[in-house]
Scaffold this motif. Structure first.
Motif, PDB file in Angstrom:
ATOM      1  N   CYS A   1      -3.383   7.515 -13.810  1.00  8.79           N
ATOM      2  CA  CYS A   1      -3.592   7.301 -12.055  1.00  8.79           C
ATOM      3  C   CYS A   1      -4.578   6.553 -11.864  1.00  8.79           C
ATOM      4  CB  CYS A   1      -3.920   8.829 -11.702  1.00  8.79           C
ATOM      5  SG  CYS A   1      -3.854   8.821  -9.795  1.00  8.79           S
ATOM      6  N   TYR A   2      -4.554   5.441 -10.802  1.00 12.14           N
ATOM      7  CA  TYR A   2      -5.626   4.536 -10.403  1.00 12.14           C
ATOM      8  C   TYR A   2      -6.126   5.316  -9.209  1.00 12.14           C
ATOM      9  CZ  TYR A   2      -4.256   0.707 -13.392  1.00 12.14           C
ATOM     10  OH  TYR A   2      -4.188  -0.039 -14.367  1.00 12.14           O
ATOM     11  N   SER A   3      -6.984   5.915  -9.085  1.00  7.29           N
ATOM     12  CA  SER A   3      -7.889   6.520  -8.038  1.00  7.29           C
ATOM     13  C   SER A   3      -9.413   6.476  -8.180  1.00  7.29           C
ATOM     14  CB  SER A   3      -7.391   7.892  -8.043  1.00  7.29           C
ATOM     15  OG  SER A   3      -7.703   8.756  -6.906  1.00  7.29           O
TER      16      SER A   3
ATOM     17  N   GLU B   1     -12.032   3.342 -11.850  1.00  4.07           N
ATOM     18  CA  GLU B   1     -10.657   3.012 -11.231  1.00  4.07           C
ATOM     19  C   GLU B   1      -9.856   4.068 -11.483  1.00  4.07           C
ATOM     20  OE1 GLU B   1      -9.359  -0.845 -12.622  1.00  4.07           O
ATOM     21  OE2 GLU B   1      -8.893   0.077 -14.517  1.00  4.07           O
ATOM     22  N   GLY B   2     -10.033   4.902 -12.255  1.00  4.50           N
ATOM     23  CA  GLY B   2      -9.041   6.007 -12.717  1.00  4.50           C
ATOM     24  C   GLY B   2      -8.860   6.797 -14.032  1.00  4.50           C
TER      25      GLY B   2
ATOM     26  N   ARG C   1      -7.630  14.288  -6.051  1.00  5.98           N
ATOM     27  CA  ARG C   1      -7.770  12.518  -6.238  1.00  5.98           C
ATOM     28  C   ARG C   1      -6.427  11.996  -7.159  1.00  5.98           C
ATOM     29  NH1 ARG C   1     -13.635  12.535  -8.766  1.00  5.98           N
ATOM     30  NH2 ARG C   1     -12.827  14.449  -9.807  1.00  5.98           N
ATOM     31  N   PHE C   2      -5.727  12.851  -7.804  1.00 10.61           N
ATOM     32  CA  PHE C   2      -4.959  12.284  -8.813  1.00 10.61           C
ATOM     33  C   PHE C   2      -3.478  12.931  -8.351  1.00 10.61           C
ATOM     34  CE2 PHE C   2      -8.888  13.250 -10.995  1.00 10.61           C
ATOM     35  CZ  PHE C   2      -9.449  11.862 -11.085  1.00 10.61           C
TER      36      PHE C   2
ATOM     37  N   LYS D   1      -1.144  11.205  -7.293  1.00  8.53           N
ATOM     38  CA  LYS D   1      -0.274  10.286  -7.415  1.00  8.53           C
ATOM     39  C   LYS D   1       0.334  10.266  -8.921  1.00  8.53           C
ATOM     40  CE  LYS D   1      -2.596   6.862  -6.181  1.00  8.53           C
ATOM     41  NZ  LYS D   1      -2.807   5.543  -6.140  1.00  8.53           N
ATOM     42  N   THR D   2      -0.296  11.217  -9.909  1.00 10.13           N
ATOM     43  CA  THR D   2      -0.044  11.185 -11.262  1.00 10.13           C
ATOM     44  C   THR D   2       1.389  11.730 -11.541  1.00 10.13           C
ATOM     45  OG1 THR D   2      -2.560  11.789 -11.744  1.00 10.13           O
ATOM     46  CG2 THR D   2      -0.961  11.998 -13.689  1.00 10.13           C
TER      47      THR D   2
ATOM     48  N   ASN E   1      -4.116  -0.438  -6.046  1.00  2.03           N
ATOM     49  CA  ASN E   1      -3.772   0.566  -5.158  1.00  2.03           C
ATOM     50  C   ASN E   1      -3.780  -0.301  -3.815  1.00  2.03           C
ATOM     51  OD1 ASN E   1      -4.221   3.274  -5.991  1.00  2.03           O
ATOM     52  ND2 ASN E   1      -6.442   2.619  -6.432  1.00  2.03           N
TER      53      ASN E   1
END
Length: 328
Positions: A11-13, A43-44, A68-69, A71-72, A109
């Motif tokens: 995950c990019y977060s 960055e994640g 924060r994650f 979108k994983t 992102n």
């Protein structure tokens, strides 16, 4: 009934104080008795973890609860035993080393290739105006790749930016990128867009998701994974074998570590050569007095070894990957 699972994810977060997060996250994983490798960067996250079904569910619940994650997307495999021996969680500058002097030049992102679901990738990949691009390293695509895919001669993804100039002949075509789980494509497609390529796409979820949702059709060979399984089958439609034994050239999907602990290189070797060479890649390694006992698996718990110049030079051979963790 399945007792264990292996989770592949990224995950990019943005993560504030990534070093502290990595330290705390390691203790959390250990509390669940998980094993695996996780890279944490500002960055994640980029990880592969393995454990009981219950532990894996608790881990996924915690990742989503963090906020924060969200979108994983976890790629979940049922396994007979945990896919690692220990648990590692390390802080690094990037979750995938881009090879750029300033990694902030690209941000998945903000800009990346169009995500294609497996069924859409399958529908597009053979069209006349399409180029299917493998953004993985030599040792990965040597053991398996999509039919007619363009592959690059790289030992590590950090070399990808320098190889983009070799793709000039494909300007004006649709570029469909793919990798194991999708993480490399996030940066590869962003780099291609930065260099002026216009129609850039990526296989969402990578080869692993493609195998689960599209039957792995036209993926030739096996998929290299970054855990003790080494390679996995993904094609249930028209499977084939494309990799060959490093010693005799016979077709094989078996990848092992050299029994010489000072070498410990990762390479393809058939069972016959395995027993003949005592699990070693070369006669010199076979004669090493510290050679480990070969049991047919070619897997050994890694221990620190002194630097060996011959070993470094051997990595230049396309069958010898650099030492990597997770999906480097």
């Amino acid at each position: 009934m399945t007792q264990y699972q292996t989770l592949l994810y990224y995950c990019y977060s943005p993560i504030e104080d990534g070093e502290k997060f990595a330290s705390d996250h390691l203790e959390f994983c250990k509390s669940l008795d998980l094993v695996g490798r996780i890279i944490v960067a500002d960055e994640g996250l980029n990880g592969t973890v393995s454990g009981t079904v219950e532990a894996c569910k608790s881990y996924m619940d915690a990742i989503y609860a963090d906020g924060r994650f969200n979108k994983t997307e976890f790629k979940i495999d049922a396994v007979d035993e945990p896919s690692f021996i220990k648990m590692h969680c390390r802080y690094k500058a990037e979750i995938v080393h881009s090879g750029l002097r300033d990694p902030k030049e690209i941000d998945p992102n903000r800009q990346t290739g169009v995500h294609l679901e497996p069924k859409d990738f399958l529908a597009m990949k053979d069209q006349e105006d399409v180029v299917v691009l493998d953004v993985r390293s030599n040792y990965e695509h040597n053991v398996g790749h999509f039919k007619n895919a363009v592959t690059l001669d790289i030992d590590n993804f950090r070399e990808f930016p320098e190889k983009i100039k070799e793709l000039e002949q494909y300007r004006g075509k649709k570029i469909l990128t793919y990798c194991t789980g999708g993480i490399k494509c996030e940066k590869a497609s962003a780099l291609l867009l930065k260099e002026g390529f216009e129609d850039v796409y990526q296989l969402h979820g990578g080869i692993i998701k493609y195998g689960k949702e599209a039957g792995g059709e036209d993926f030739e060979g096996q998929c290299y994974v970054f855990d003790n399984r080494v390679t996995v089958d993904v094609n249930s439609v028209n499977p084939s074998v494309v990799s060959t034994c490093f010693n005799c050239g016979k077709q094989t999907t078996k990848m092992i570590n050299c029994a010489n602990p000072t070498c410990n290189e990762h390479f393809t070797q058939c069972d016959e050569c395995g027993w003949e060479m005592d699990g070693c890649c070369s006669p010199a390694c076979k004669e090493n007095p510290n050679k480990r006992e070969y049991d047919g698996t070619g897997y050994y718990v890694k221990v620190p070894q002194p630097v060996n110049i011959d070993k470094i030079s051997k990595r230049k051979h396309k069958n010898f990957p650099p030492k990597v963790s997770v999906e480097d």
